[in-house]
Motif scaffolding. Sequence first.
Motif, PDB file in Angstrom:
ATOM      1  N   ALA A  39       2.740  -6.538  -7.462  1.00  0.00           N
ATOM      2  CA  ALA A  39       3.071  -6.234  -6.275  1.00  0.00           C
ATOM      3  C   ALA A  39       3.236  -4.586  -6.206  1.00  0.00           C
ATOM      4  O   ALA A  39       3.040  -4.129  -4.897  1.00  0.00           O
ATOM      5  CB  ALA A  39       4.519  -6.979  -5.887  1.00  0.00           C
ATOM      6  N   CYS A  45      -2.727  -3.680   2.698  1.00  0.00           N
ATOM      7  CA  CYS A  45      -2.532  -4.910   3.383  1.00  0.00           C
ATOM      8  C   CYS A  45      -4.046  -5.447   3.394  1.00  0.00           C
ATOM      9  O   CYS A  45      -4.969  -4.744   4.098  1.00  0.00           O
ATOM     10  CB  CYS A  45      -1.795  -4.860   4.498  1.00  0.00           C
ATOM     11  SG  CYS A  45      -0.061  -4.310   4.601  1.00  0.00           S
ATOM     12  N   LEU A 191       6.633  -7.088  -0.131  1.00  0.00           N
ATOM     13  CA  LEU A 191       6.056  -6.277  -1.342  1.00  0.00           C
ATOM     14  C   LEU A 191       6.915  -5.834  -2.090  1.00  0.00           C
ATOM     15  O   LEU A 191       6.843  -5.871  -3.483  1.00  0.00           O
ATOM     16  CB  LEU A 191       5.054  -5.181  -0.828  1.00  0.00           C
ATOM     17  CG  LEU A 191       3.919  -5.510   0.087  1.00  0.00           C
ATOM     18  CD1 LEU A 191       3.174  -4.475   0.556  1.00  0.00           C
ATOM     19  CD2 LEU A 191       3.068  -6.677  -0.603  1.00  0.00           C
TER      20      LEU A 191
END
Length: 194
Positions: A39, A45, A191
């Motif tokens: 992550a 994105c 995230l």
Amino acid sequence: MKIRRGALLSVTALALTLTACSSGTEPTTDTTDSAPAGAAAAATCPSTAPQGSVAPQWTLQGSTGSVEVVGSTDTAAPRIDVQTPFAVTQTQVHTLTAGDGPVVPDTASVSVCYMGVDGRDGKVFDSSYERGTPADFPLDGVVPGFKKAIAGQKVGSTVAVAMAPADGYPDGMPDAGIQKGDTLVFAIKVLSAH
């Protein structure tokens, strides 16, 4: 840029305009604290729509209309399909995919990818997925429904929320196309949190 109570900062950072409770602090940009393996590298994105026929991970019948949500993946943005007008009287949160990171405290600053859809017309009013860049903000600086969706989730989780008007913009936010009394639906990928 300072976050001010009730101020519309920009449509390109609506997560920061979700300022019902202002912190008056600078948005954070560090996305590595408390991030699960993989992550921390998620500096973008995904903007690609889900491919093919993907079954919804959450279907919710509202007081009017309904919504179906498919969460994002590492390579695809979420999909939110609304039978309009969609409305709820109480905010509903659903974990689409549980993360394996630490639990997000309600006072955390987070980095998320998100898409927001207005239940009245089914239109996307803001999306970090469309911009390709996560949004970073303190949970104390967003409207109650956004905080309810994220606080208590694990880092790495993908979450959907159908936000009652009282937990969003009860008086609307015309600059974003949100009218008084609109229910908002978000798909959110957490995230990091610190």
